[in-house]
Design a protein around this motif. Sequence first.
Motif, PDB file in Angstrom:
ATOM      1  N   PRO A 802     -49.275   5.896  21.773  1.00 41.36           N
ATOM      2  CA  PRO A 802     -49.222   6.799  20.617  1.00 41.36           C
ATOM      3  C   PRO A 802     -50.160   6.323  19.506  1.00 41.36           C
ATOM      4  N   TYR A 803     -50.822   7.299  18.891  1.00 41.96           N
ATOM      5  CA  TYR A 803     -51.634   7.019  17.712  1.00 41.96           C
ATOM      6  C   TYR A 803     -50.768   7.231  16.462  1.00 41.96           C
ATOM      7  N   PRO A 804     -51.215   6.700  15.331  1.00 40.93           N
ATOM      8  CA  PRO A 804     -50.509   7.045  14.090  1.00 40.93           C
ATOM      9  C   PRO A 804     -50.526   8.570  13.898  1.00 40.93           C
ATOM     10  N   PRO A 805     -49.458   9.148  13.378  1.00 37.75           N
ATOM     11  CA  PRO A 805     -48.283   8.475  12.827  1.00 37.75           C
ATOM     12  C   PRO A 805     -47.165   8.253  13.849  1.00 37.75           C
ATOM     13  N   LEU A 806     -47.329   8.753  15.106  1.00 36.96           N
ATOM     14  CA  LEU A 806     -46.257   8.575  16.084  1.00 36.96           C
ATOM     15  C   LEU A 806     -46.057   7.101  16.412  1.00 36.96           C
ATOM     16  N   SER A 807     -47.115   6.320  16.317  1.00 35.89           N
ATOM     17  CA  SER A 807     -46.964   4.888  16.584  1.00 35.89           C
ATOM     18  C   SER A 807     -46.118   4.204  15.518  1.00 35.89           C
ATOM     19  N   GLU A 808     -46.027   4.809  14.323  1.00 34.76           N
ATOM     20  CA  GLU A 808     -45.146   4.260  13.290  1.00 34.76           C
ATOM     21  C   GLU A 808     -43.692   4.639  13.567  1.00 34.76           C
ATOM     22  N   VAL A 809     -43.492   5.802  14.181  1.00 34.25           N
ATOM     23  CA  VAL A 809     -42.142   6.229  14.523  1.00 34.25           C
ATOM     24  C   VAL A 809     -41.624   5.435  15.718  1.00 34.25           C
ATOM     25  N   PHE A 810     -42.516   5.187  16.682  1.00 29.05           N
ATOM     26  CA  PHE A 810     -42.153   4.432  17.884  1.00 29.05           C
ATOM     27  C   PHE A 810     -43.056   3.204  17.982  1.00 29.05           C
ATOM     28  N   PRO A 811     -42.773   2.165  17.184  1.00 25.87           N
ATOM     29  CA  PRO A 811     -43.680   1.017  17.130  1.00 25.87           C
ATOM     30  C   PRO A 811     -43.689   0.214  18.418  1.00 25.87           C
ATOM     31  N   LEU A 812     -44.825  -0.381  18.694  1.00 24.21           N
ATOM     32  CA  LEU A 812     -44.974  -1.224  19.869  1.00 24.21           C
ATOM     33  C   LEU A 812     -43.993  -2.385  19.791  1.00 24.21           C
ATOM     34  N   GLY A 813     -43.305  -2.606  20.864  1.00 27.31           N
ATOM     35  CA  GLY A 813     -42.386  -3.737  20.915  1.00 27.31           C
ATOM     36  C   GLY A 813     -40.989  -3.431  20.423  1.00 27.31           C
ATOM     37  N   ALA A 814     -40.726  -2.178  20.037  1.00 24.56           N
ATOM     38  CA  ALA A 814     -39.409  -1.859  19.488  1.00 24.56           C
ATOM     39  C   ALA A 814     -38.301  -2.019  20.522  1.00 24.56           C
ATOM     40  N   ASN A 815     -38.634  -1.819  21.800  1.00 22.44           N
ATOM     41  CA  ASN A 815     -37.599  -1.880  22.843  1.00 22.44           C
ATOM     42  C   ASN A 815     -37.790  -3.075  23.782  1.00 22.44           C
ATOM     43  N   ARG A 816     -38.334  -4.140  23.259  1.00 17.33           N
ATOM     44  CA  ARG A 816     -38.526  -5.315  24.100  1.00 17.33           C
ATOM     45  C   ARG A 816     -37.193  -5.910  24.531  1.00 17.33           C
ATOM     46  N   ASP A 817     -37.240  -6.604  25.647  1.00 16.17           N
ATOM     47  CA  ASP A 817     -36.033  -7.190  26.235  1.00 16.17           C
ATOM     48  C   ASP A 817     -35.499  -8.293  25.329  1.00 16.17           C
ATOM     49  N   ALA A 818     -34.361  -8.018  24.696  1.00 23.24           N
ATOM     50  CA  ALA A 818     -33.795  -8.964  23.735  1.00 23.24           C
ATOM     51  C   ALA A 818     -33.408 -10.289  24.391  1.00 23.24           C
ATOM     52  N   ASP A 819     -33.119 -10.279  25.696  1.00 26.74           N
ATOM     53  CA  ASP A 819     -32.733 -11.516  26.375  1.00 26.74           C
ATOM     54  C   ASP A 819     -33.873 -12.522  26.422  1.00 26.74           C
ATOM     55  N   TYR A 820     -35.096 -12.051  26.222  1.00 28.15           N
ATOM     56  CA  TYR A 820     -36.256 -12.946  26.278  1.00 28.15           C
ATOM     57  C   TYR A 820     -36.904 -13.128  24.908  1.00 28.15           C
ATOM     58  N   GLU A 821     -36.165 -12.778  23.862  1.00 27.56           N
ATOM     59  CA  GLU A 821     -36.665 -12.942  22.490  1.00 27.56           C
ATOM     60  C   GLU A 821     -37.053 -14.394  22.226  1.00 27.56           C
ATOM     61  N   PHE A 822     -36.355 -15.311  22.838  1.00 29.56           N
ATOM     62  CA  PHE A 822     -36.613 -16.740  22.622  1.00 29.56           C
ATOM     63  C   PHE A 822     -38.046 -17.115  22.966  1.00 29.56           C
ATOM     64  N   ALA A 823     -38.674 -16.371  23.878  1.00 27.91           N
ATOM     65  CA  ALA A 823     -39.991 -16.766  24.390  1.00 27.91           C
ATOM     66  C   ALA A 823     -41.129 -16.410  23.444  1.00 27.91           C
ATOM     67  N   ARG A 824     -40.847 -15.644  22.391  1.00 27.64           N
ATOM     68  CA  ARG A 824     -41.929 -15.207  21.503  1.00 27.64           C
ATOM     69  C   ARG A 824     -42.645 -16.398  20.868  1.00 27.64           C
ATOM     70  N   ASN A 825     -41.959 -17.518  20.716  1.00 26.35           N
ATOM     71  CA  ASN A 825     -42.557 -18.684  20.063  1.00 26.35           C
ATOM     72  C   ASN A 825     -43.066 -19.730  21.058  1.00 26.35           C
ATOM     73  N   HIS A 826     -43.092 -19.355  22.347  1.00 18.60           N
ATOM     74  CA  HIS A 826     -43.655 -20.297  23.324  1.00 18.60           C
ATOM     75  C   HIS A 826     -45.129 -20.543  23.047  1.00 18.60           C
ATOM     76  N   THR A 827     -45.538 -21.769  23.241  1.00 26.22           N
ATOM     77  CA  THR A 827     -46.961 -22.095  23.139  1.00 26.22           C
ATOM     78  C   THR A 827     -47.639 -21.744  24.455  1.00 26.22           C
ATOM     79  N   GLY A 828     -48.631 -20.898  24.400  1.00 26.74           N
ATOM     80  CA  GLY A 828     -49.254 -20.422  25.624  1.00 26.74           C
ATOM     81  C   GLY A 828     -48.466 -19.254  26.201  1.00 26.74           C
ATOM     82  N   THR A 829     -49.067 -18.618  27.219  1.00 23.56           N
ATOM     83  CA  THR A 829     -48.447 -17.442  27.812  1.00 23.56           C
ATOM     84  C   THR A 829     -47.615 -17.854  29.013  1.00 23.56           C
ATOM     85  N   THR A 830     -46.365 -18.126  28.769  1.00 19.73           N
ATOM     86  CA  THR A 830     -45.444 -18.389  29.865  1.00 19.73           C
ATOM     87  C   THR A 830     -45.049 -17.059  30.492  1.00 19.73           C
ATOM     88  N   TRP A 831     -44.446 -17.112  31.684  1.00 20.10           N
ATOM     89  CA  TRP A 831     -44.055 -15.851  32.309  1.00 20.10           C
ATOM     90  C   TRP A 831     -42.963 -15.167  31.489  1.00 20.10           C
TER      91      TRP A 831
END
Length: 900
Positions: A802-831
Amino acid sequence: MSEHDYTSTALWQTALAARSGEDPHHEQRERLRTSYLGLRKKAAVLLQENAHSMPEFTVHDITHVDALWETADLICRDKVTLNPAEAYVLGCSFVLHDAAMGEAAYGTSVPETLGEDRWRDLLSVAYYRKEGCWPDRDQLDSPPAEVADACRATAIRETHAEQARRLVDHSWRSSAGNEIHLVDDVLLREAYGPLIGDLAASHWWPVDRIAGEFRREANSWPWQPRDWTIDPLRLACILRLADATQIDGRRAPTLLFALRNPQGVAREHWQFQTHVSRPDLNGDRVTYTSLRPFLAQDAPSWWLALDYLRGIDQELKAVDALLHDLGRDRLAARAVAGVDSPERFAEHFRVQGWRPIDATVKVSDVPSLVKGLGGEQLYGNEPEVAVRELIQNAQDAVLAREALQTGFPDGRIEIRLTETEGSWCLEVRDNGVGMDEETLIHGLLDFGNSGWSSPSLRNRLPGLAGGGFKPSGRFGIGFFSVFLLGDQVELITRRYDASVQDARRLSFDGPSRRPLLTPVETRGWIPEGTTVRVTLKKNPNDVQGLLYTAADDRLTQLIRRLVLENAVPIHTWEPGVAKNDVLAPFSLATGSPDEVFDRLYPPSPDNLRIGDEKQRLQMRDDFVARATELMDGDNNRIGLATLWTSLHAHSNYNFRGVVTLSGFLADRSMNFSGYLAGQPSRASRDKADPIADQEQVQRWLRAQEQHFRDTNQFNKSLQLDLAGILYRAFNALPEDVAFALTSQGPMRSSEVVAWAARRDRVFLARGAPLLWHARPPRAYHSASLEPVQLPADWILLCEIYPYPPLSEVFPLGANRDADYEFARNHTGTTWQKAWWRFSSSLDGYILRLLCEAWSCTLESLLAPVERRNWSDTLQLDDENLSTVWGYLLSRPGATESVAS
């Protein structure tokens, strides 16, 4: 002196206290003293009621009145001696000045006293400040309790001084039906009542006003000694300074603070006043101190104390300057000690555990700020923005007049572009409400202050809210965009209900120089309303000129592109053309689909481009067939649009979606055709977010999908176009929606599991150089731009974000898997981090389907790719084409053979 022992003050003792020896004026003095004591006793009951209406205010009861005698002594010292008549009038004004800080003093309700027009205007502004939008009539009729309570407190605070003026003559009925006056002595009430009322009200006036109102002394009455004259100016100065300086712990008792538990700014007021000791006078400086230090958590109260005492300092200096300039005797107190810097103030109001540093935001060069933020630095090099703002201001002015003047028949806006000897001038004129000097100075020229939401303007134009007026202006900077057009600006205005002599001219020579305000010197007729003329700094037909983006360099086309709906007819004159074009009033919210399309995408001028017009008419037919409404919670239309599919694919014409702000063009979007009503996302108002919330946009998307299905348009090409938007909006896809390409063509959700189950590995191609088209569905290589055949185990996701303004209504990452929220601060791209990022997109969707097909975990799919550093590349059958990057995903435990 005991606390609040006002009878021990020098002012009382020298004027109203009983004499121990012979007193030739005993009878007259005793009459005044007895009358004051009676007034004080009755008013104590009335003042006690203040706390019921204004519980968060500090103490305004009779103890505050008594303390005013003490602070009056402090500011006068030996500089002032009052005669009994003056002391009586001053004391009565002490009693009454804050007596109307509660509803009990009004006799009726505060809204009834204020009047319907002013009350609704007050509600309107308060609602706007709380909700960010203007209320409708129903919301004004039944405002939220929080808004009504805030308005009641505001009304009492703003009107208490004027209501205090009336209290001397006001009467209440006893249970037996008898009249009760605060001043029982009829002779004194009639003799001094008007002056007492004026003095009580004057503590709320600007200092300059008291000089005009109280310049003359009042002679004594025949039944008094001749020298009992009254100096109202001196009394007014004593009252306002005594009231201002009476700040100490007695106003905020600790137990009362605990019982009332005020919140917000009121709490900070209580906290700092609780700390304050009784003020003293050192030289000509009033000195305040605090015996108890302010801890770190009390820092906001400490700063509030500094700001508050600086306000007292300004009052003292203003009164002293007034008395000095008038050649009158000055008072003893003339300033507050220690408020010139935080460091010096900390010597009087000690801090503990922190250091006060004055790090508040300061604007030292206001003209430069206006020059920057009022022009290109805020709006960019887009002169058409200034035209939009001028038209919006003009329309607001006309609508305001229509709200105030019932039956006003001929509201209009006139726009002219003229050229004289190579100099170009743009003129925007309205016959709206116009402006007086006060509005020009404190409304238009107050950069950043939106005048329509100013209570002072509403007080000068009562009835705006009751007339249904809802202005478009919001940030208070729109007028200054005129300097995008040129530095030479002239504004002529006359309020609609004012005489010709009241017309004013405001002339600018650039935003960084002070404007010149003058009367309009003319013997002719000056119409009501406002005219703005600006000399253009650039030829309108030059690059980046005013008409640079207009079709055929016509002012009319520019206006039609900017003004997508209007409530006031707009008359436009092209240079050198006598006949004007009229843009009739139109509402996007009520227009039919074909009317809305024509307003958003008007035909080419004079139908010169026959091919474009034929295409436009075809697009209009498509729009009418496809567009569905977005509705708000009250079932009002806030959008009419269709997802941009074949309209984009088959047309070179500009049918991009439009986001409007109060009917004006604000933003465009690649995701849809039609319009969405918006709200500004920044002060320049060239970007906007939809008014519609996420749920309302979701309903529109479902309606669009269903419409396409019902009309047999939901083919695989359209599915590929919309899959990314639908998944972003709903975090799921219907099973029959194609979202990827394989060697077999478009792949639906329901087909992926069976397709993957027949394979031991899948190559998830990741974009360039492998791209895709939807019409017809095919993959192609960016190097050759020719279609390519995908290998049997490859899959290419078709995701249009989606382009703006729909991308503001449905932002990227809004429905990410909450069980893996911990990994956002990993150093490097872990699986785990990769999955957390993928989980809200079609990448995550295909990975879930592969796990289902192979009965495996996410770790078994992604961990091997992590070990290969996310750098898989494979070759297409045509070895002349470069390799394609992606992720090679293998069924756990399978061999490396490629499935056929």
